[in-house]
Design a protein around this motif. Structure first.
Motif, PDB file in Angstrom:
ATOM      1  N   PRO A   1      -3.579  74.404  23.261  1.00  0.00           N
ATOM      2  CA  PRO A   1      -3.736  73.185  24.070  1.00  0.00           C
ATOM      3  C   PRO A   1      -2.596  72.979  25.059  1.00  0.00           C
ATOM      4  CG  PRO A   1      -4.266  72.743  21.792  1.00  0.00           C
ATOM      5  CD  PRO A   1      -3.675  74.125  21.837  1.00  0.00           C
ATOM      6  N   LYS A   2      -1.421  73.487  24.753  1.00  0.00           N
ATOM      7  CA  LYS A   2      -0.277  73.331  25.649  1.00  0.00           C
ATOM      8  C   LYS A   2      -0.121  74.511  26.599  1.00  0.00           C
ATOM      9  CE  LYS A   2       2.535  70.408  22.597  1.00  0.00           C
ATOM     10  NZ  LYS A   2       3.854  70.256  21.908  1.00  0.00           N
ATOM     11  N   ASN A   3      -0.988  75.527  26.460  1.00  0.00           N
ATOM     12  CA  ASN A   3      -0.869  76.731  27.297  1.00  0.00           C
ATOM     13  C   ASN A   3       0.551  77.286  27.273  1.00  0.00           C
ATOM     14  OD1 ASN A   3      -3.501  77.050  28.056  1.00  0.00           O
ATOM     15  ND2 ASN A   3      -3.262  76.257  30.124  1.00  0.00           N
ATOM     16  N   THR A   4       1.092  77.381  26.073  1.00  0.00           N
ATOM     17  CA  THR A   4       2.477  77.811  25.919  1.00  0.00           C
ATOM     18  C   THR A   4       2.551  78.981  24.939  1.00  0.00           C
ATOM     19  OG1 THR A   4       3.292  75.574  26.372  1.00  0.00           O
ATOM     20  CG2 THR A   4       4.797  77.083  25.233  1.00  0.00           C
ATOM     21  N   VAL A   5       3.399  79.921  25.262  1.00  0.00           N
ATOM     22  CA  VAL A   5       3.655  81.050  24.376  1.00  0.00           C
ATOM     23  C   VAL A   5       5.136  81.053  24.022  1.00  0.00           C
ATOM     24  CG1 VAL A   5       4.011  82.667  26.299  1.00  0.00           C
ATOM     25  CG2 VAL A   5       3.346  83.539  24.035  1.00  0.00           C
ATOM     26  N   TYR A   6       5.426  81.455  22.796  1.00  0.00           N
ATOM     27  CA  TYR A   6       6.793  81.474  22.295  1.00  0.00           C
ATOM     28  C   TYR A   6       7.153  82.880  21.832  1.00  0.00           C
ATOM     29  CZ  TYR A   6       5.695  76.505  21.958  1.00  0.00           C
ATOM     30  OH  TYR A   6       5.293  75.219  22.236  1.00  0.00           O
ATOM     31  N   LEU A   7       8.441  83.152  21.840  1.00  0.00           N
ATOM     32  CA  LEU A   7       8.944  84.383  21.242  1.00  0.00           C
ATOM     33  C   LEU A   7      10.170  84.025  20.414  1.00  0.00           C
ATOM     34  CD1 LEU A   7       8.465  87.477  21.108  1.00  0.00           C
ATOM     35  CD2 LEU A   7      10.249  87.704  22.855  1.00  0.00           C
ATOM     36  N   GLN A   8      10.009  84.077  19.107  1.00  0.00           N
ATOM     37  CA  GLN A   8      11.126  83.858  18.197  1.00  0.00           C
ATOM     38  C   GLN A   8      11.806  85.195  17.963  1.00  0.00           C
ATOM     39  OE1 GLN A   8      12.348  80.936  16.734  1.00  0.00           O
ATOM     40  NE2 GLN A   8      14.016  82.285  16.065  1.00  0.00           N
ATOM     41  N   MET A   9      13.072  85.264  18.289  1.00  0.00           N
ATOM     42  CA  MET A   9      13.821  86.515  18.180  1.00  0.00           C
ATOM     43  C   MET A   9      14.934  86.341  17.167  1.00  0.00           C
ATOM     44  SD  MET A   9      14.015  87.554  22.226  1.00  0.00           S
ATOM     45  CE  MET A   9      15.093  86.184  22.613  1.00  0.00           C
ATOM     46  N   ASN A  10      14.846  87.079  16.078  1.00  0.00           N
ATOM     47  CA  ASN A  10      15.850  87.037  15.012  1.00  0.00           C
ATOM     48  C   ASN A  10      16.555  88.381  14.915  1.00  0.00           C
ATOM     49  OD1 ASN A  10      14.941  84.419  14.371  1.00  0.00           O
ATOM     50  ND2 ASN A  10      13.447  85.220  12.914  1.00  0.00           N
TER      51      ASN A  10
END
Length: 119
Positions: free
Chosen positions: A73-82
């Motif tokens: 719904p937010k048209n958002t992509v995330y990348l969690q980098m650990n």
């Protein structure tokens, strides 16, 4: 008009974490969402992909350390980098494909965000 705005890059020590975000504005119906990266002197490489159904794929170099996710719904992509490593240092770009005003394109790109990992 479609714009992709990235945030979340920065400087971190090896072993640390960062979370990148990429928000798409405009009335676009997004299919796949991706993160690429490009280090100086190197070609741009695909880091992670997520489909509309949430299926993910990762480059071997980041498997087990990075996680891609999306908020539809937010048209958002995330990348969690650990567990970041110095070799993760690069400019990170988001990319989406989809339909805007009835036309399909696969070349929507963010402006890039610098990630620097110090040893």
């Amino acid at each position: 008009q479609v714009q992709l705005v990235e945030s979340g890059g920065g400087l971190v020590q090896a072993g640390g974490s960062l979370r990148l975000s990429c928000a798409a504005s405009g009335s676009i119906s997004i299919n796949g969402m991706r993160w690429y990266r490009q280090a100086p002197g190197n070609q741009r490489e695909l880091v992670a992909t997520i489909t509309t159904r949430g299926m993910t794929n990762y480059a071997d170099s980041v498997k087990g350390r990075f996680t891609i996710s999306r908020d539809g719904p937010k048209n958002t992509v995330y990348l969690q980098m650990n567990s970041l490593k110095p070799e993760d240092t690069a400019v990170y770009y988001c990319n989406v494909d989809g339909f805007y005003s009835g036309t399909y394109r696969n070349d929507y790109w963010g402006q890039g965000t610098q990630v620097t990992v110090s040893s």
